[in-house]
Every structure is written in C-alpha cells, then in structure tokens.
Design an enzyme around this catalytic site. Structure first.
Site, PDB file in Angstrom:
ATOM      1  CG  ASP A  92      -0.292  -0.062   2.523  1.00  0.00           C
ATOM      2  OD1 ASP A  92       0.909   0.237   2.591  1.00  0.00           O
ATOM      3  OD2 ASP A  92      -0.968  -0.400   3.506  1.00  0.00           O
ATOM      4  N   GLY A  94       1.014   3.868   1.997  1.00  0.00           N
ATOM      5  CA  GLY A  94       1.381   4.482   3.268  1.00  0.00           C
ATOM      6  C   GLY A  94       0.453   5.600   3.688  1.00  0.00           C
ATOM      7  N   GLY A  95      -0.393   6.051   2.768  1.00  0.00           N
ATOM      8  CA  GLY A  95      -1.259   7.192   3.060  1.00  0.00           C
ATOM      9  C   GLY A  95      -2.230   6.957   4.198  1.00  0.00           C
ATOM     10  CG  PHE A  96      -5.519   3.773   6.066  1.00  0.00           C
ATOM     11  CD1 PHE A  96      -6.795   4.306   6.047  1.00  0.00           C
ATOM     12  CD2 PHE A  96      -5.177   2.898   7.087  1.00  0.00           C
ATOM     13  CE1 PHE A  96      -7.725   3.968   7.031  1.00  0.00           C
ATOM     14  CE2 PHE A  96      -6.091   2.560   8.073  1.00  0.00           C
ATOM     15  CZ  PHE A  96      -7.375   3.105   8.036  1.00  0.00           C
ATOM     16  CG  ASP A 146      -5.227   6.971  -1.130  1.00  0.00           C
ATOM     17  OD1 ASP A 146      -4.197   6.552  -0.552  1.00  0.00           O
ATOM     18  OD2 ASP A 146      -6.350   6.490  -0.916  1.00  0.00           O
ATOM     19  CD  GLN A 189      -9.888   7.569  -0.933  1.00  0.00           C
ATOM     20  OE1 GLN A 189     -10.970   7.698  -0.354  1.00  0.00           O
ATOM     21  NE2 GLN A 189      -8.937   6.773  -0.482  1.00  0.00           N
ATOM     22  N   GLY A 216     -11.036   4.100   1.120  1.00  0.00           N
ATOM     23  CA  GLY A 216     -11.853   4.973   1.947  1.00  0.00           C
ATOM     24  C   GLY A 216     -13.194   4.402   2.350  1.00  0.00           C
ATOM     25  CG  ASP A 266      -5.880  -5.189   2.288  1.00  0.00           C
ATOM     26  OD1 ASP A 266      -5.436  -4.837   3.400  1.00  0.00           O
ATOM     27  OD2 ASP A 266      -6.482  -4.410   1.527  1.00  0.00           O
TER      28      ASP A 266
END
Length: 372
Positions: A92, A94-96, A146, A189, A216, A266
C-alpha cells in the site's frame, strides 16, 4: 512471463473469476491477500501462508519505511528475499497509516509531513517518494498515494480529498514509469458520496492504471453504505482491469462485495482476531475465551483441511487463551487464514458453475445455524 495481465475466465451476474499474471506468479481472483504489515504475516510462517492457498500478500509502506527502512531492504536484496516470500507482493502507499497512526500530520498539495508513531522522527511522503519506496521494497503491485478521510465528513472536505488524490494519482503514474512485469493501481476516493466516487473513477480511467482500487470504505460507515457505494462505483471502472477493495473485511463483507464485481481484498481481521481468541469458521464467529468451550472436545471444524481447525479441541484452544500461551494465537491465526482462503476457493468455483448467489446463501445459512 514479463508483463502484467488480467484475464477474466467466468462471470456470474457481477461476480467475476479471473487470473492476474505476473513474473512472480499467478493470482487467482477473487483473491484475499493476507496482510504482512512489517514483512511478516503475524504468527505465521511464509510456507504456511502459501500452503493455505494465498497467491499474494500485502506489505505496508508506512511501517517498512520506518523500520527497517526502504533503502536497507533494497540493500538486503528486496522484500521478497528478506521475508522469504518469492510470490507476488502488493504494497500500500502508506497514506492511510499516515492519516491514522502518525503524529502531528501536516498535509499540503505536494505531500504530507508527519512524525513517526515509533520514535517521533519527522518524515516526508509525496506521491513520488511513495512510489520510490515501493520500488525499493520490490513491490509487484504498487499503490498510488492518496488521502483517506474518516467518515462521516463534510461534502466539501470529501471533494477536496478526492481531487487531491486524483492529482496525486497522476503524479504517481509519472513517477512509476514503465517497468515490465510491475503494476500500478489507482485508488478511487470520494467517501460516501456517489457523485464524487464516479468523478474519481472517471478521472483515474483517463490517467490509466493497471488496476483500480476502491479506498476509503470500511472506515466507520455502515455496511449498507459501503455496498451502495460499490454498486454505484464498480460499473464505472474498466471491465478489463482488476478491482481491489482496500481493507475489507469480514467474510460477509467480502462475499457481498464479490457479488458487486470486486476481485481483490485485504484485511488484518483474520490475523488480528486470531491473536485475540476470535475464530472465523463455517459455523460463524466463535470466541474461544468463552467458558462454554472449557470442556468441549470438538474441533473448530472437523471437515477443514487446516490442522489448526481440524485437530485441536475447542477446550484446548480455550485453555491456551486463558493462560495467554502464544500457541493459541498461532493456531487461531492459521485457522482463520485457512477459512478466508477456503471462502475464496469456493467462491471462484461457484462463479464458474454459475451458482454464486446460491453459494452465498448457503454460507450465510451455516453461519446462522451455528455449530451442530
């Protein structure tokens, strides 16, 4: 095999069965990707994860950039050899985690500055740096950076984050370039607003990606809202590309999302729940800490192919969790991941046989009936 490709092999309504081909192997869809946040699927050997039927695992850019560091992983030969997983890996962006874990986060047009939750050190993540880190790790499937908002949020804020994510998607693609055999996925998003989701999907299609994720969701909204958003959004995504629903979810969430055209999933749920005494079985969800299991000699599921579910009594599992023995977490994680992979295998077969709706009804009926 040097190129990324996706082939659809069967449809049943909106449910799809297919195969993603990559240099490191085939990914059968619908697919569940066990989460290996810090270069390990917690409490599991890589060989066990593979034997359960997993074709791909997920690694986490945020955590790996902090420890041990992307450049170090690259010097050590890349994530695949580092964690002894020679098959495909998706990372992923890393944004989340930046939004949910980091301290003192500062977002701007160029990227996000944050302080590590580990030691307070300051880091900068931009679309370009995120792609660079994922390349250093050696990811087979890279995700664009994102901005993921927690719901509920004001329409104007959701719109702002969606438009920023689109601009970051364009920058991520430019940074990614064209490496044979590797893939870049864009992320839709738009929160719980169907019109924003459609605008996001159309914008990503114009940019052009190997695959498309829906991000999201499962961030606080009811299941009905998630399914409604998928119903509106998925048809707007390219039919010839894989569709990935990020961070989802429960077995029911997954089965209902497959029915709406999602191909990849996931979630930390099966591993995290396993470490806390929660078992996912064809009889429903069981809490092995409950006293009713203390003298129950029956296994979690006598028909399971997984030794953890088939060969150990509920009484023993109950004892392990009451005494906080590590083996309890290992066995339930093993059993839970086995159940998730069994669901995927059976879902693929049901789609091929044109009976997916009946299959979902049978699974839900077993959950409601419970153990004999």
């Amino acid at each position: 095999m040097t190129e990324f490709s996706f082939t659809l092999q069967a449809r049943d309504g909106n449910a799809r069965r297919g195969t993603i081909s990559m240099p490191r192997g085939l990914i059968r869809t619908p697919a569940f990707m066990p989460v290996g946040t810090q270069a390990t699927v917690k409490a599991m050997y890589p060989e066990q994860v593979r034997e359960l039927g997993a074709d791909i695992v997920l690694g986490n850019t945020y955590h790996l950039m902090l420890r041990p560091g992307a450049e170090r992983v690259a010097r050590l030969g890349g994530l695949h050899s580092f964690m002894r997983w020679p098959h495909p890996i998706l990372t992923d962006s890393g944004g989340f985690q930046v939004m949910s874990l980091a301290q003192l986060t500062k977002l701007d047009e160029d990227g996000v500055t944050f302080k590590s939750h580990v030691d307070g050190s300051t880091h900068r993540l931009t679309p370009e740096r995120s792609v660079e880190i994922q390349g250093l790790l050696g990811a087979d499937i890279t995700m664009q950076l994102d901005e993921c908002l927690k719901l509920p949020a004001d329409y104007s804020e959701v719109e702002r984050a969606m438009e920023l994510s689109l601009r970051w998607g364009e920058r991520s693609k430019a940074a990614f370039g064209g490496e044979p055999g590797r893939a870049l996925f864009g992320i839709v998003q738009g929160g719980d607003q169907a019109d924003l989701r459609l605008r996001s999907a159309e914008g990503l299609r114009q940019i052009g990606f190997h695959g498309y994720a829906v991000g999201g969701l499962a961030v606080g909204e009811p299941q009905s809202v998630m399914l409604e958003i998928l119903q509106e959004t998925v048809p707007a995504l390219p039919d010839e590309a894989p569709r990935y629903l990020m961070g989802v979810g429960t077995p029911e969430d997954i089965l209902l999302s497959i029915a709406r055209g999602i191909d990849m999933f996931d979630c930390v749920m099966p591993t995290r729940a396993g470490r806390h005494g929660q078992a996912f079985t064809r009889y429903g969800r069981l809490n092995m800490r409950n006293a009713k299991h203390a003298e129950d000699l029956s296994p979690l599921d006598p028909s399971s192919d997984c030794p953890a579910a088939r060969d150990y009594s509920r009484a023993y599992l109950h004892h392990l969790f009451r005494t906080q023995e590590t083996l309890g977490a290992m066995l339930l994680t093993w059993s839970n991941l086995a159940y998730y992979q069994t669901l995927m295998k059976e879902a693929r077969q049901a789609i091929s046989e044109g009976r997916y709706t009946d299959y979902v009804a049978e699974v839900r009926e077993n959950w409601e009936r419970g153990a004999p």
